[in-house]
Design a protein around this motif. Structure first.
Motif, PDB file in Angstrom:
ATOM      1  N   UNK A   1       0.828  -1.206   0.000  1.00 56.62           N
ATOM      2  CA  UNK A   1       0.000   0.000   0.000  1.00 56.62           C
ATOM      3  C   UNK A   1       0.865   1.259   0.000  1.00 56.62           C
ATOM      4  N   UNK A   2       0.254   2.349  -0.417  1.00 56.68           N
ATOM      5  CA  UNK A   2       0.864   3.666  -0.328  1.00 56.68           C
ATOM      6  C   UNK A   2       0.114   4.435   0.750  1.00 56.68           C
ATOM      7  N   UNK A   3       0.813   4.880   1.737  1.00 53.91           N
ATOM      8  CA  UNK A   3       0.218   5.619   2.838  1.00 53.91           C
ATOM      9  C   UNK A   3       1.171   5.617   4.009  1.00 53.91           C
ATOM     10  N   UNK A   4       0.719   6.166   5.126  1.00 55.11           N
ATOM     11  CA  UNK A   4       1.572   6.233   6.312  1.00 55.11           C
ATOM     12  C   UNK A   4       1.371   5.047   7.249  1.00 55.11           C
ATOM     13  N   UNK A   5       0.102   4.687   7.461  1.00 51.77           N
ATOM     14  CA  UNK A   5      -0.214   3.607   8.388  1.00 51.77           C
ATOM     15  C   UNK A   5      -1.441   2.862   7.870  1.00 51.77           C
ATOM     16  N   UNK A   6      -1.515   1.579   8.189  1.00 47.50           N
ATOM     17  CA  UNK A   6      -2.665   0.764   7.796  1.00 47.50           C
ATOM     18  C   UNK A   6      -3.142  -0.035   9.005  1.00 47.50           C
ATOM     19  N   UNK A   7      -4.455  -0.212   9.088  1.00 50.84           N
ATOM     20  CA  UNK A   7      -5.069  -0.992  10.168  1.00 50.84           C
ATOM     21  C   UNK A   7      -5.832  -2.163   9.573  1.00 50.84           C
ATOM     22  N   UNK A   8      -5.715  -3.323  10.190  1.00 57.63           N
ATOM     23  CA  UNK A   8      -6.456  -4.518   9.809  1.00 57.63           C
ATOM     24  C   UNK A   8      -7.415  -4.849  10.939  1.00 57.63           C
TER      25      UNK A   8
ATOM     26  N   UNK B   1       3.110   0.431  10.132  1.00 54.85           N
ATOM     27  CA  UNK B   1       3.613   1.734   9.754  1.00 54.85           C
ATOM     28  C   UNK B   1       4.472   1.548   8.514  1.00 54.85           C
ATOM     29  N   UNK B   2       4.144   2.238   7.461  1.00 54.16           N
ATOM     30  CA  UNK B   2       4.771   2.032   6.162  1.00 54.16           C
ATOM     31  C   UNK B   2       6.277   2.276   6.202  1.00 54.16           C
TER      32      UNK B   2
ATOM     33  N   UNK C   1      -5.255 -15.089  14.164  1.00 51.17           N
ATOM     34  CA  UNK C   1      -6.551 -14.417  14.224  1.00 51.17           C
ATOM     35  C   UNK C   1      -7.701 -15.352  13.856  1.00 51.17           C
ATOM     36  N   UNK C   2      -7.457 -16.635  13.812  1.00 52.53           N
ATOM     37  CA  UNK C   2      -8.482 -17.603  13.406  1.00 52.53           C
ATOM     38  C   UNK C   2      -9.811 -17.403  14.147  1.00 52.53           C
ATOM     39  N   UNK C   3      -9.830 -17.273  15.482  1.00 52.02           N
ATOM     40  CA  UNK C   3     -11.120 -17.106  16.174  1.00 52.02           C
ATOM     41  C   UNK C   3     -11.888 -15.859  15.717  1.00 52.02           C
ATOM     42  N   UNK C   4     -11.184 -14.751  15.508  1.00 46.57           N
ATOM     43  CA  UNK C   4     -11.838 -13.514  15.106  1.00 46.57           C
ATOM     44  C   UNK C   4     -12.320 -13.564  13.656  1.00 46.57           C
ATOM     45  N   UNK C   5     -11.706 -14.405  12.844  1.00 47.64           N
ATOM     46  CA  UNK C   5     -12.019 -14.423  11.418  1.00 47.64           C
ATOM     47  C   UNK C   5     -13.044 -15.481  11.027  1.00 47.64           C
ATOM     48  N   UNK C   6     -13.494 -16.292  11.944  1.00 44.37           N
ATOM     49  CA  UNK C   6     -14.421 -17.365  11.605  1.00 44.37           C
ATOM     50  C   UNK C   6     -15.737 -16.849  11.043  1.00 44.37           C
ATOM     51  N   UNK C   7     -16.225 -15.737  11.537  1.00 43.49           N
ATOM     52  CA  UNK C   7     -17.532 -15.246  11.097  1.00 43.49           C
ATOM     53  C   UNK C   7     -17.484 -13.791  10.657  1.00 43.49           C
ATOM     54  N   UNK C   8     -16.316 -13.295  10.358  1.00 49.73           N
ATOM     55  CA  UNK C   8     -16.196 -11.876  10.013  1.00 49.73           C
ATOM     56  C   UNK C   8     -15.474 -11.685   8.705  1.00 49.73           C
ATOM     57  N   UNK C   9     -15.609 -10.504   8.205  1.00 49.10           N
ATOM     58  CA  UNK C   9     -14.845 -10.058   7.053  1.00 49.10           C
ATOM     59  C   UNK C   9     -13.671  -9.237   7.588  1.00 49.10           C
ATOM     60  N   UNK C  10     -12.641  -9.117   6.791  1.00 49.83           N
ATOM     61  CA  UNK C  10     -11.525  -8.258   7.140  1.00 49.83           C
ATOM     62  C   UNK C  10     -11.776  -6.850   6.609  1.00 49.83           C
ATOM     63  N   UNK C  11     -11.394  -5.863   7.392  1.00 46.27           N
ATOM     64  CA  UNK C  11     -11.437  -4.483   6.935  1.00 46.27           C
ATOM     65  C   UNK C  11     -10.015  -3.946   6.967  1.00 46.27           C
ATOM     66  N   UNK C  12      -9.630  -3.278   5.896  1.00 46.83           N
ATOM     67  CA  UNK C  12      -8.321  -2.661   5.817  1.00 46.83           C
ATOM     68  C   UNK C  12      -8.529  -1.168   5.620  1.00 46.83           C
ATOM     69  N   UNK C  13      -7.940  -0.385   6.528  1.00 47.74           N
ATOM     70  CA  UNK C  13      -7.999   1.078   6.426  1.00 47.74           C
ATOM     71  C   UNK C  13      -6.577   1.583   6.233  1.00 47.74           C
ATOM     72  N   UNK C  14      -6.388   2.459   5.256  1.00 51.70           N
ATOM     73  CA  UNK C  14      -5.076   3.028   4.970  1.00 51.70           C
ATOM     74  C   UNK C  14      -5.179   4.532   5.123  1.00 51.70           C
ATOM     75  N   UNK C  15      -4.252   5.075   5.865  1.00 50.65           N
ATOM     76  CA  UNK C  15      -4.244   6.521   6.123  1.00 50.65           C
ATOM     77  C   UNK C  15      -3.013   7.155   5.512  1.00 50.65           C
TER      78      UNK C  15
END
Length: 68
Positions: free
Chosen positions: A23-30, A41-42, A54-68
């Motif tokens: 990615x291009x940016x300063x920081x990214x959150x998953x 931090x880039x 992260x298997x337990x958290x990912x069983x029923x969720x989608x991933x979100x990626x935010x780039x700032x």
């Protein structure tokens, strides 16, 4: 912010899976289910995230990626 749906076959038991994010940016959150899983931090290199921990958290969720 981007949402990545995870198919049920994305994390087979006993196998290590990684997500490589360039990615291009300063920081990214998953996140999943509204909870921060990891951040980066880039430094010009691809961000490599091991998904096994992260298997337990990912069983029923989608991933979100935010780039700032």
């Amino acid at each position: 912010m981007w949402t990545l749906p995870l198919p049920k076959t994305a994390l087979p038991a006993g196998e290590k899976r990684f997500l490589r994010i360039k990615y291009d940016g300063d920081v990214a959150h998953l996140s999943a289910g509204g909870k921060l899983l990891d951040d980066n931090f880039s430094d010009g290199r691809s961000w490599l995230v091991g998904l096994e921990r992260f298997r337990p958290q990912l069983q029923q969720n989608e991933l979100q990626i935010a780039i700032y």
